[in-house]
Design a protein around this motif. Sequence first.
Motif, short mmCIF file in Angstrom:
data_model
loop_
_atom_site.label_atom_id
_atom_site.label_comp_id
_atom_site.label_asym_id
_atom_site.label_seq_id
_atom_site.Cartn_x
_atom_site.Cartn_y
_atom_site.Cartn_z
N UNK A 54 -1.03 14.94 3.23
CA UNK A 54 0.25 14.39 3.21
C UNK A 54 0.45 13.01 3.12
N UNK A 55 -0.60 12.29 2.96
CA UNK A 55 -0.84 10.74 2.78
C UNK A 55 -0.72 9.97 4.10
N UNK A 56 -1.13 10.71 5.28
CA UNK A 56 -1.05 10.01 6.50
C UNK A 56 -2.00 9.07 6.57
N UNK A 110 2.45 15.82 12.55
CA UNK A 110 2.46 16.53 11.22
C UNK A 110 4.26 16.88 11.04
N UNK A 111 4.55 17.49 12.17
CA UNK A 111 5.96 18.11 12.05
C UNK A 111 7.05 16.94 12.17
N UNK A 145 8.09 16.81 8.54
CA UNK A 145 9.04 17.66 8.70
C UNK A 145 8.63 19.19 8.47
N UNK A 146 7.21 19.25 8.78
CA UNK A 146 6.86 20.56 8.93
C UNK A 146 7.16 21.55 9.99
N UNK A 188 0.91 -1.30 -0.10
CA UNK A 188 -0.12 0.02 -0.05
C UNK A 188 0.90 1.46 -0.03
N UNK A 189 0.25 2.56 -0.07
CA UNK A 189 0.96 3.62 -0.34
C UNK A 189 0.61 4.51 1.01
N UNK A 190 1.72 5.05 1.37
CA UNK A 190 1.32 6.05 2.74
C UNK A 190 2.70 6.97 2.71
#
Length: 239
Positions: free
Chosen positions: A51-53, A201-202, A206-207, A9-11
């Motif tokens: 972001x694809x989380x 998210x950070x 890398x936000x 799968x993609x993430x």
Amino acid sequence: MGGRSSARDSAGGVVLILPDGRPESIRGPSLLSYAAALPLGRALARAGRADGLVVHPVHYRYRGWNGPEAQPAADATWAADEVVRRYGDVPVCLAGHGMGGRAALRAAGHPAVNSVLALAPWLPEEDTAAEPEPVRQLVGRQVLIVHGTNDARTNPELSYRLAERAKKASRDICRFEVHSDGHALRQYHEEVLALAADFVLGALFHRSYARPVADALAAPPPLGLRMPLAGGFGRSLRP
């Protein structure tokens, strides 16, 4: 984790949600604990969709920590292995509440894990424990601990002591105190979810962190480990 896939799968990143539990029990996992963890999972999934989380709850074999067996931590490690099998080389955040918070901290040494979010973590009394809770596995991970100052189920002072010991080995650790809130962190629920989303998210993508999080990570103890969570956090996340 549930579900099967015949192909990888993609993430962009994965959060494993680790529910609360009990110190000792060989009963099956508690449906109430999983239900209580759903709002966190949903909030993180919404925040990280672009972001694809991907967010997965971890289904424990037993609801108890059960002494040296540390079974929820072993289940978290198994789930991180499953993430690697299913998604490949993606960063993983372990996010837990109560006993799940302890499991997240304990399983942080898995190579795929880059961050830990521990909400009101249940920790042993250091004065009576055979040996102190380990912190070496937190080196190289971004760590956020959040604890209500009126928590009657898990002692907030114990999470401070653990964070203080961990900070000596790794600077990437901060802790927020939710004044007058209890174990479930209901009084400032929206602020806690916003803080969790900003951190995850950070850490995973890398936000830049919101200023209070960045300040807490940069501040020496005790300032960065007793950072108050301000009412209204999340209405303006970025400086």
